[in-house]
Design an enzyme around this catalytic site. Structure first.
Site, PDB file in Angstrom:
ATOM      1  N   CYS A 186     -19.661   2.652   7.843  1.00  0.00           N
ATOM      2  CA  CYS A 186     -18.932   1.941   8.916  1.00  0.00           C
ATOM      3  C   CYS A 186     -17.711   2.781   9.127  1.00  0.00           C
ATOM      4  CB  CYS A 186     -18.360   0.663   8.623  1.00  0.00           C
ATOM      5  SG  CYS A 186     -17.364  -0.250   9.598  1.00  0.00           S
ATOM      6  N   CYS A 221       0.771  -1.066   0.086  1.00  0.00           N
ATOM      7  CA  CYS A 221      -0.006   0.152  -0.016  1.00  0.00           C
ATOM      8  C   CYS A 221       0.735   1.344   0.064  1.00  0.00           C
ATOM      9  CB  CYS A 221      -0.998   0.029   1.266  1.00  0.00           C
ATOM     10  SG  CYS A 221      -2.109   1.573   1.387  1.00  0.00           S
ATOM     11  N   CYS A 223       0.389   0.598  10.382  1.00  0.00           N
ATOM     12  CA  CYS A 223      -0.198  -0.460   9.306  1.00  0.00           C
ATOM     13  C   CYS A 223       1.069  -1.274   8.753  1.00  0.00           C
ATOM     14  CB  CYS A 223      -0.834   0.085   8.050  1.00  0.00           C
ATOM     15  SG  CYS A 223      -1.475  -1.106   7.003  1.00  0.00           S
ATOM     16  N   CYS A 237     -16.513  -9.100   5.248  1.00  0.00           N
ATOM     17  CA  CYS A 237     -15.933  -7.596   5.001  1.00  0.00           C
ATOM     18  C   CYS A 237     -14.601  -7.923   4.119  1.00  0.00           C
ATOM     19  CB  CYS A 237     -15.448  -6.887   6.324  1.00  0.00           C
ATOM     20  SG  CYS A 237     -16.786  -6.575   7.473  1.00  0.00           S
ATOM     21  N   ARG A 284     -18.698  -1.876  17.146  1.00  0.00           N
ATOM     22  CA  ARG A 284     -18.092  -3.145  16.665  1.00  0.00           C
ATOM     23  C   ARG A 284     -16.629  -3.244  17.459  1.00  0.00           C
ATOM     24  NH1 ARG A 284     -20.864  -5.273  12.692  1.00  0.00           N
ATOM     25  NH2 ARG A 284     -22.084  -4.044  11.635  1.00  0.00           N
ATOM     26  N   CYS A 331     -19.392  -5.894   3.429  1.00  0.00           N
ATOM     27  CA  CYS A 331     -18.722  -4.421   3.711  1.00  0.00           C
ATOM     28  C   CYS A 331     -17.275  -4.623   3.068  1.00  0.00           C
ATOM     29  CB  CYS A 331     -18.804  -4.413   5.390  1.00  0.00           C
ATOM     30  SG  CYS A 331     -17.736  -2.963   5.725  1.00  0.00           S
TER      31      CYS A 331
END
Length: 395
Positions: A250, A112, A119, A156, A322, A190
């Site tokens: 979300c 990414c 991350c 998801c 969540r 999702c």
């Protein structure tokens, strides 16, 4: 027997519960039965839940006009009062015995270009996570079928890229096929694919996407300390496109990025003052990843997580809260405390993208011990469960 009504009242910026001066009587038929020896038999827990929800419902509103001071007042209450209030508010919109099981799959891992300091999939850091191509359709559908067999009602999919515009139309079309295929299985779908434009959001809606995850991560004030490759406003713009397309939002955050309590209050204020609250609010705890700038971060204290969960439930009563990344560090008792405070969703499966997660057998055992059940897909919490329960209370 008497049961006091609880009144939610704003005072000097803080929301406090107090006993209303009026009382109402619950007759013997309502609160239980009498055994042969004359002893009182307690109500089943579900009946008490209905009574609590019925008492509090007139004073619970879905608001988008919270002031920063009011949010601070909710957040900084004594924890036992905060959790108690959240538990009552939770019962107005949800069955406290139901917790939705969700599964999160990384459909495109690593490589990414974003610089999120937490991350492991960022190409900016040496984390040992290798860049992989986008998964094939059948492989994803196989994972979705397995998730459904294991009790998940929400599937998801996450892709490690800046957004669909980065990878071109062919890969995005494959993602749309994944959405259609998973939705055909009867699951909520999702996706978290990074930044979206209006056309991409519309295409996802037409494919059957239920919700789009795009977390704010932290406060507007602290955001630049965590991510430099995109702005806080970029995230808000994507959420605007998602909402305009008719897709559920979300959106939540991550605890443990080095932020202050003031930053957490600011994040809650941003979420709670959206014109329409996110239908889902994930609360994550940082799981430090080796090779990232935050690998040496101190763990989040459980009580801080519990405070965040309870405040989220009070400020956004009809949203799913969540319990997400970092749950693996919680004991069963701590998870139960979060459920009491208003959390009503967990992620199951071996991983959350690249982060370790609780084992399925552990979650199944926990559900049995705590008397919890899964939640059906496509439920609309904005329709208060009191609309159904009040009729039974009057009989």
């Amino acid at each position: 027997m008497r049961l006091s009504r609880a009144l939610l009242q704003a005072g000097k910026g803080a929301h406090r519960w107090r006993l209303h001066r009026h009382w109402f009587n619950i007759d013997a038929a309502s609160v239980g039965a009498t055994s042969r020896d004359g002893a009182r038999v307690p109500l089943p827990s579900s009946n008490w839940d209905k009574l609590a929800a019925s008492a509090i419902a007139p004073y619970v509103q879905i608001r988008s006009d919270w002031s920063r001071k009011e949010v601070e007042g909710v957040y900084w209450q004594p924890l036992n009062s905060l959790v108690f209030q959240a538990a009552l508010v939770h019962r107005v919109f949800f069955d406290p015995g139901q917790v939705q099981k969700c599964t999160l799959l990384s459909i495109k891992t690593g490589g990414c270009p974003e610089t999120c300091k937490y991350c492991s999939q960022s190409s900016s850091y040496r984390t040992g996570v290798k860049a992989e191509p986008l998964m094939q359709l059948e492989d994803v559908l196989r994972e979705a079928r397995l998730a459904k067999e294991r009790g998940s009602t929400r599937f998801c999919m996450g892709a490690a890229w800046r957004g669909p515009s980065q990878v071109g139309p062919r890969q995005f079309q494959r993602v749309l096929e994944m959405v259609r295929g998973v939705r055909a299985l009867g699951l909520e779908v999702c996706a978290t694919l990074g930044l979206l434009n209006a056309e991409q959001a519309k295409a996802l809606k037409e494919a059957g996407l239920t919700a789009y995850n795009h977390n704010l991560d932290t406060s507007r004030e602290y955001y630049d300390s965590v991510i430099s490759s995109r702005r806080f406003e970029d995230r808000l713009d994507t959420l605007t496109q998602v909402r305009a397309a008719g897709i559920q939002v979300c959106c939540g955050g991550i605890l443990g990025l080095g932020e202050s309590h003031e930053d957490r209050v600011s994040l809650l204020h941003t979420l709670a003052t959206m014109e329409r609250h996110p239908e889902s609010v994930p609360i994550n705890m940082l799981v430090p990843n080796k090779g990232t700038p935050l690998e040496g971060s101190q763990p989040v204290q459980f009580w801080e997580l519990c405070r965040m969960v309870a405040a989220t439930r009070i400020l956004m009563p009809a949203s799913m809260v969540r319990l997400s990344a970092g749950r693996i560090s919680l004991s069963e008792a701590e998870q139960m405390m979060c459920f009491m405070a208003g959390a009503n969703s967990i992620f199951t499966g071996d991983k959350l993208l690249t982060t370790p997660n609780n084992e399925l057998s552990q979650d199944d055992a926990m559900f049995r011990r705590l008397g919890l059940s899964g939640q059906s897909p496509f439920m609309d919490p904005r329709k208060s469960r009191l609309e159904q329960s009040e009729a039974s209370l009057m009989q």
